[in-house]
Design a protein around this motif. Structure first.
Motif, short mmCIF file in Angstrom:
data_model
loop_
_atom_site.label_atom_id
_atom_site.label_comp_id
_atom_site.label_asym_id
_atom_site.label_seq_id
_atom_site.Cartn_x
_atom_site.Cartn_y
_atom_site.Cartn_z
N ALA A 36 -3.44 1.88 7.11
CA ALA A 36 -4.45 1.12 6.37
C ALA A 36 -3.84 0.15 5.37
O ALA A 36 -4.37 -0.95 5.16
N PHE A 37 -2.73 0.54 4.75
CA PHE A 37 -2.16 -0.28 3.68
C PHE A 37 -0.85 -0.96 4.05
O PHE A 37 -0.36 -1.80 3.30
N GLY A 38 -0.25 -0.58 5.17
CA GLY A 38 0.96 -1.24 5.63
C GLY A 38 2.19 -0.96 4.80
O GLY A 38 3.10 -1.78 4.76
N GLY A 39 2.23 0.18 4.13
CA GLY A 39 3.40 0.50 3.33
C GLY A 39 3.35 1.92 2.81
O GLY A 39 2.54 2.74 3.26
N GLU A 40 4.21 2.18 1.85
CA GLU A 40 4.38 3.54 1.32
C GLU A 40 3.75 3.76 -0.05
O GLU A 40 3.70 4.90 -0.51
N ASP A 41 3.30 2.71 -0.73
CA ASP A 41 2.82 2.87 -2.11
C ASP A 41 1.71 3.91 -2.23
O ASP A 41 1.76 4.78 -3.09
N GLU A 42 0.70 3.83 -1.38
CA GLU A 42 -0.42 4.76 -1.47
C GLU A 42 0.00 6.16 -1.06
O GLU A 42 -0.48 7.15 -1.63
N VAL A 43 0.90 6.27 -0.09
CA VAL A 43 1.42 7.59 0.32
C VAL A 43 2.13 8.23 -0.87
O VAL A 43 1.90 9.41 -1.19
N GLN A 44 2.98 7.46 -1.54
CA GLN A 44 3.71 7.99 -2.69
C GLN A 44 2.77 8.35 -3.84
O GLN A 44 2.98 9.35 -4.53
N LEU A 45 1.74 7.54 -4.06
CA LEU A 45 0.76 7.85 -5.10
C LEU A 45 0.12 9.21 -4.83
O LEU A 45 0.03 10.05 -5.72
N VAL A 46 -0.32 9.43 -3.61
CA VAL A 46 -0.96 10.70 -3.25
C VAL A 46 0.01 11.87 -3.45
O VAL A 46 -0.35 12.90 -4.00
N PRO B 210 -3.60 9.16 -14.84
CA PRO B 210 -2.51 10.11 -14.66
C PRO B 210 -1.17 9.39 -14.50
O PRO B 210 -1.12 8.24 -14.05
N ALA B 211 -0.10 10.05 -14.88
CA ALA B 211 1.23 9.45 -14.83
C ALA B 211 1.61 8.97 -13.45
O ALA B 211 2.42 8.04 -13.30
N ALA B 212 1.02 9.54 -12.40
CA ALA B 212 1.33 9.12 -11.02
C ALA B 212 1.03 7.63 -10.80
O ALA B 212 1.61 7.00 -9.91
N PHE B 213 0.15 7.04 -11.60
CA PHE B 213 -0.19 5.62 -11.46
C PHE B 213 0.80 4.70 -12.15
O PHE B 213 0.74 3.48 -11.97
N ASP B 214 1.73 5.24 -12.94
CA ASP B 214 2.72 4.42 -13.62
C ASP B 214 3.55 3.65 -12.59
O ASP B 214 3.96 4.21 -11.58
#
Length: 164
Positions: free
Chosen positions: A28-38, A158-162
């Motif tokens: 859906a997002f074409g990368g790892e950013d959202e995977v890492q956020l989760v 949450p710190a995960a969004f930093d």
């Protein structure tokens, strides 16, 4: 790939489905950013809930709710994904509509940052979020779960969004 006519009911993520969610987020997002956020939200125990939309033997929809550091009791919606092959069929709007109705019934404030047209059709309100203070663009910040505009509030994610 042949799929059913429609997905099953949205439900909580089950143990063992994390890899399918990772694959969906990458598609859906074409990368790892959202995977890492989760992953960070899970590891930090900031995750309040994860909902999936199954169809046949795969996950075609997903959203995560995490708890804000402040204000207490508020939830952050991110990420939200529908598999690219299944977009524009109303599945995302239906998932978000169910979420906003739950938020309204329980009076649980849920904040999302995103596409105004999509999220407002699903029940989020930009107007109700105008007095929120956030490090993200306020013009794309929306709120569900409250009946009226809220008093000024500083959102502490949450710190995960930093770093996002």
């Amino acid at each position: 790939m042949i799929l059913s006519q429609s997905p099953q009911f949205a439900r909580d993520l089950r143990a063992g489905e994390e890899g399918a969610v990772d694959a969906l987020l990458r598609a859906a997002f074409g990368g790892e950013d959202e995977v890492q956020l989760v992953h960070k939200l899970r590891k930090s125990r900031a995750m309040a809930g994860e909902v999936v939309l199954p169809m046949d033997d795969r996950i075609i929809g997903y959203y995560a709710l995490s708890t804000f550091v402040k204000p207490k009791g508020w939830l952050c919606l991110a990420p939200v994904a529908i598999h690219p092959e299944m977009q524009r069929r109303g599945y995302g709007k239906r998932m978000m509509g169910m979420l906003t109705e739950w938020a309204r019934l329980t009076q649980t404030p849920v904040v999302v940052l995103g596409n105004l047209e999509f999220y407002e059709k699903a029940g989020f309100s930009r107007e109700k979020a105008t007095r929120l203070q956030t490090r993200y663009p306020i013009e794309n910040t929306m709120l569900a779960g409250v009946d009226a505009a809220v008093p000024a509030q500083q959102l502490a994610y949450p710190a995960a969004f930093d770093g996002l």
